[in-house]
Design an enzyme around this catalytic site. Structure first.
Site, PDB file in Angstrom:
ATOM      1  CG  ASP A   1      73.813   0.939 -38.488  1.00  0.00           C
ATOM      2  OD1 ASP A   1      74.918   0.385 -38.561  1.00  0.00           O
ATOM      3  OD2 ASP A   1      73.444   1.593 -37.498  1.00  0.00           O
TER       4      ASP A   1
ATOM      5  CG  HIS B   1      77.351  -0.809 -36.836  1.00  0.00           C
ATOM      6  ND1 HIS B   1      77.124   0.338 -37.570  1.00  0.00           N
ATOM      7  CD2 HIS B   1      78.677  -0.830 -36.577  1.00  0.00           C
ATOM      8  CE1 HIS B   1      78.266   0.987 -37.730  1.00  0.00           C
ATOM      9  NE2 HIS B   1      79.219   0.302 -37.134  1.00  0.00           N
TER      10      HIS B   1
ATOM     11  CB  CYS C   1      80.861  -1.385 -39.570  1.00  0.00           C
ATOM     12  SG  CYS C   1      82.213  -0.427 -38.855  1.00  0.00           S
TER      13      CYS C   1
END
Length: 583
Positions: free
Chosen positions: A540, A542, A416
């Site tokens: 994000d 992820h 990440c």
């Protein structure tokens, strides 16, 4: 008939941001029964060069009037002066800008029968402009031979423009159905003569399908940029001439003659309701416009007494402009050359752009191929926060969304921070601060080993990195300095609203934040200083799915998050990249 006047919201925003009283030329586009003002330049006080920059604007965006600040007793005299320079309307526009005690008022007039008459106008939003207008990008190759002197170069370019305007060119548009559209002087092949240009736009778009091979349902998305249609320029030549066409992009000096390879790359702004039959003449003018720019660049090189170098075309779209601007740079002159630095500084002044960003460096030219890539650009556009009475401060400029599993690389569960770093790097590339490539996971790991931060077994491992390593890599790969903000817990982030607003207003760069075992990218904040309510615009990394905007936004992979998004029991480090001082 007098057209309806429209003004781009971006033009109004730019006028509001001008610091000094000034005047300048207005540039607009005529379509149907409307004249829309899309841009402006600033004129020097001693000399009004109304049409000097017109060729740098996209074709169809032309001089259409003037703007003046506050009192303008000489307005009618200046309107009379530009009357012969304005081609797209018989009634040039005057915008009078009044600023008194921080109030901003805009009054529009048209010059009619020797007098100014006040008229109404409509403001058009940036989103609406992206919906109604698109760009034709004309690409081709032409060779021209001339003696190495001003007279010969001028004569040859003039002769070339006349030949092109006389019907010696065909235009080809590649369509998604593999049936191209051809335009020549009198005919359109592959499209109805009465069709609108919106049909061409639709024919060039690839229809997405789902996994079963069926056409995906059309999802209405808020446009954040212009659509661009590529058009090829084909010269009508004999077979013998085709065989002799040179592909070299270097000048060939033969007995003091120049064989000039001209790479055509020019833009035209088009309204979707324009008739397709009008496109041929627009493209011819676009060809002539770029040839004039290239000619001017070559003559400028001769005047400076330098060895003549190949001129190349660069298109720029500065933030909050709403239109492109084209520059021609000689290949032999680097961006760090003092002469080119001065030219860019003058250009900033002429267009009212602050000197805090290298807008017109080559590295900041508009990347059409990136726009058409699979990576999402600015997926936050269109998302709305709900902080009552909040002040919203966002990332400035463009970036690409990097997340787990892209590039056929499995970094699910550990990559990440690497992906957040890639997003930060893309921002600096887009803004023209660097030409360095976006580093891969292995590039990042090898660099950290090289500088002694990690042991050799770190390479090709699945080990995490944090904010400090991200800052080190930004410095190593792109010469970017960063500030690190330390926060004791997720709860403490609630007290950082003012500092984050200052960052986004002064730097405008995305922020990488790491805490616990997770990393995210902060793209903005919405903060009410009175109530203390604070929300974060989060990207994000992820996410593991396909790059589809509706999924990314609707599922919250890019979205506004409250303070509870952060872990109360984890400390956080924020890597806050700083813009370098280059011009």
């Amino acid at each position: 008939m007098t057209p309806n006047l429209q003004i781009s919201q971006l033009v109004i925003n730019r006028l509001k941001n001008l610091k000094n009283e000034c005047s300048g030329g207005l540039f607009g586009l005529m379509y149907s029964k409307n004249l829309i003002i899309m841009g402006f330049d600033l004129e020097s006080s001693d000399k009004l060069n109304f049409k000097k920059m017109q060729d740098n604007f996209p074709t169809e965006i032309d001089l259409c009037g003037l703007f003046k600040f506050d009192e303008c007793s000489d307005a009618e005299a200046h309107m009379q002066e530009i009357l012969s320079c304005v081609d797209i309307t018989d009634n040039p526009i005057l915008l009078k800008v009044n600023r008194e005690r921080d109030n901003f008022e805009l009054q529009a007039s048209q010059y009619r029968n020797g007098k100014l008459e006040t008229i109404e106008y409509e403001i058009v939003s940036e989103t609406e402009i992206y919906k109604q207008f698109f760009y034709a990008r004309l690409i081709g190759y032409i060779e021209l031979a001339a003696d190495k002197c001003e007279k010969s170069i001028k004569n040859e370019f003039l002769s070339l423009r006349k030949r092109l305007a006389s019907g010696n060119v065909i235009f080809k548009i590649k369509c998604a159905n593999n049936n191209p559209i051809f335009f020549d002087t009198n005919n359109i092949i592959g499209l109805d003569q009465e069709a609108n240009l919106s049909e061409i736009l639709e024919f060039t778009r690839v229809k997405k399908t789902d996994e079963g091979g069926k056409k995906s349902k059309k999802v209405e998305q808020t446009p954040s940029d212009f659509s661009v249609v590529n058009i090829t320029c084909l010269l009508k030549k004999s077979d013998e001439n085709d065989k002799n066409q040179r592909k070299s992009l270097n000048f060939i000096l033969e007995k003091n003659r120049l064989l000039i390879p001209i790479k055509i790359d020019t833009l035209a702004a088009l309204h979707i309701n324009t008739k397709a039959i009008a496109l041929y003449d627009i493209l011819i003018e676009s060809l002539c416009r770029t040839l004039r720019l290239i000619e001017d660049n070559m003559l400028e090189q001769l005047e400076r007494g330098k060895e003549v170098s190949v001129p190349s075309t660069y298109h720029f779209k500065p933030d909050n402009f709403g239109h492109f601007y084209t520059c021609i740079y000689a290949d032999a002159i680097s961006d760090d050359n003092d002469y080119l630095k001065l030219k860019r500084r003058e250009l900033h002044q002429q267009l009212g752009i602050q000197l805090n960003k290298p807008v017109f460096r080559r590295a900041n030219n508009y990347q059409f191929d990136v726009v058409n890539s699979s990576l999402l650009i600015n997926p936050h556009v269109g998302l709305k926060s709900t902080v009552d009475g909040g002040k919203q401060s966002l990332v400035q400029g463009r970036y690409t969304y990097h997340h787990y599993m892209q590039d056929n690389f499995n970094d699910d569960g550990w990559g990440c921070a690497y992906r957040s770093l890639q997003t930060l790097c893309s921002w600096f590339r887009f803004q023209g601060y660097t030409e360095a490539k976006i580093p891969s996971h292995e590039d990042i790991q090898r660099y950290l080993v090289k500088v002694g931060d990690k042991q050799s077994n770190f390479i090709n491992s699945r080990q995490w990195i944090g904010s400090t390593e991200v800052a080190m890599c930004l410095n190593g790969f792109m010469n970017i300095e960063s500030k690190i903000m330390h926060v004791g817990s997720g709860t403490d982030l609630a007290s950082k609203g003012s500092e984050l607003i200052y960052h986004f207003e002064s730097q405008g760069t995305p922020i990488m934040i790491g805490g616990g075992v997770l990393a995210h990218t902060i793209l903005g904040v919405d903060f009410n200083n009175s109530t203390g309510e604070l929300k974060f615009l989060i990207l994000d990394p992820h996410f593991t799915g396909a790059d589809e905007l509706n999924v990314v936004q609707n599922k919250g992979w890019c979205g506004w998050k409250g303070i509870n998004f952060w872990d109360k029991n984890s400390y956080y480090n924020l890597c806050m990249p700083q813009k370098p001082v280059i011009f």
